[in-house]
Design a protein around this motif. Structure first.
Motif, short mmCIF file in Angstrom:
data_model
loop_
_atom_site.label_atom_id
_atom_site.label_comp_id
_atom_site.label_asym_id
_atom_site.label_seq_id
_atom_site.Cartn_x
_atom_site.Cartn_y
_atom_site.Cartn_z
N LEU A 114 19.18 5.38 10.29
CA LEU A 114 19.84 5.50 8.99
C LEU A 114 21.27 4.97 9.13
CD1 LEU A 114 18.58 9.08 8.11
CD2 LEU A 114 17.60 6.88 7.43
N ALA A 115 21.40 3.65 9.12
CA ALA A 115 22.70 3.01 9.28
C ALA A 115 23.55 3.22 8.03
CB ALA A 115 22.53 1.51 9.53
N ASP A 116 24.86 3.27 8.20
CA ASP A 116 25.79 3.38 7.08
C ASP A 116 26.08 1.97 6.56
OD1 ASP A 116 27.52 4.39 5.23
OD2 ASP A 116 29.16 4.75 6.64
N SER A 117 25.01 1.30 6.14
CA SER A 117 25.08 -0.05 5.59
C SER A 117 23.70 -0.38 5.01
CB SER A 117 25.44 -1.06 6.68
OG SER A 117 24.36 -1.24 7.58
N ASP A 118 23.52 -1.63 4.63
CA ASP A 118 22.22 -2.07 4.11
C ASP A 118 21.26 -2.47 5.23
OD1 ASP A 118 23.07 -1.67 1.53
OD2 ASP A 118 23.71 -3.75 1.25
N ASN A 132 27.20 -0.46 11.09
CA ASN A 132 27.20 0.96 10.80
C ASN A 132 28.58 1.44 10.34
OD1 ASN A 132 25.82 3.47 10.68
ND2 ASN A 132 26.61 4.04 12.68
N ASN A 133 29.27 0.62 9.57
CA ASN A 133 30.57 0.99 9.01
C ASN A 133 31.55 1.47 10.08
OD1 ASN A 133 32.38 1.16 6.90
ND2 ASN A 133 31.65 3.14 6.18
N ALA A 182 24.41 6.51 15.16
CA ALA A 182 23.81 6.70 13.83
C ALA A 182 22.69 7.73 13.90
CB ALA A 182 23.26 5.38 13.30
N ALA A 235 30.91 2.95 13.01
CA ALA A 235 30.46 4.05 13.89
C ALA A 235 29.50 3.54 14.96
CB ALA A 235 29.79 5.15 13.07
#
Length: 142
Positions: free
Chosen positions: A108-112, A84-85, A90, A87
């Motif tokens: 909704l993760a800050d990644s793929d 999650n970049n 999330a 964090a």
């Protein structure tokens, strides 16, 4: 992570009592180990712990959270920071509502990363929550 049994709760309560009393019973004598208590006293601790657990569940069912979740609501869940970049929390979209405190979400993760969580349970906050705990909370409201 499995839910604790009434026996687990009773043993935890007995251990906490011991910590609070310097491992002395109500007469000021050393407390016996759990295994040495005998069936009658163990059953009493199990009954007490079970009653407290039911009181808490009833309270949660009657006062679940400040709001009732609906499909499409945004909530927060704990997240592995490496996915999650950096964090540890999330946002997640509610995809199913089982009851006022238990939901399914798409994180909704800050990644793929594609992350789904099922049967996550409401908590007031995510402080001191281990990842991947099956819990959710509302985003802060201003």
């Amino acid at each position: 992570m499995s839910r604790p049994s009434a026996m687990d709760l009773a043993q935890s309560a007995y251990a906490a009592y011991g910590e609070a009393t310097d491992h002395q019973n109500y007469q000021g004598q050393p407390m016996p180990e759990w295994e040495a208590l005998g069936e009658r006293i163990q059953k009493a601790w199990i009954a007490a712990a079970g009653t407290i657990a039911m009181d808490i569940l009833t309270s949660l069912a009657n006062n679940p959270s400040p709001l009732t979740p609906d499909v499409g609501d945004v909530v927060l869940v704990p997240m592995d920071p490496t996915l999650n970049n950096g964090a540890a929390v999330a946002p997640a979209i509610v995809t199913r509502v089982w009851n006022p405190i238990t939901i399914n979400v798409r994180v909704l993760a800050d990644s793929d990363a594609v992350v789904w969580r099922t049967s996550v349970v409401y908590r007031d906050n995510l402080d001191d929550v281990a990842v991947p705990a099956a819990v959710w909370t509302w985003p802060p409201r201003d």
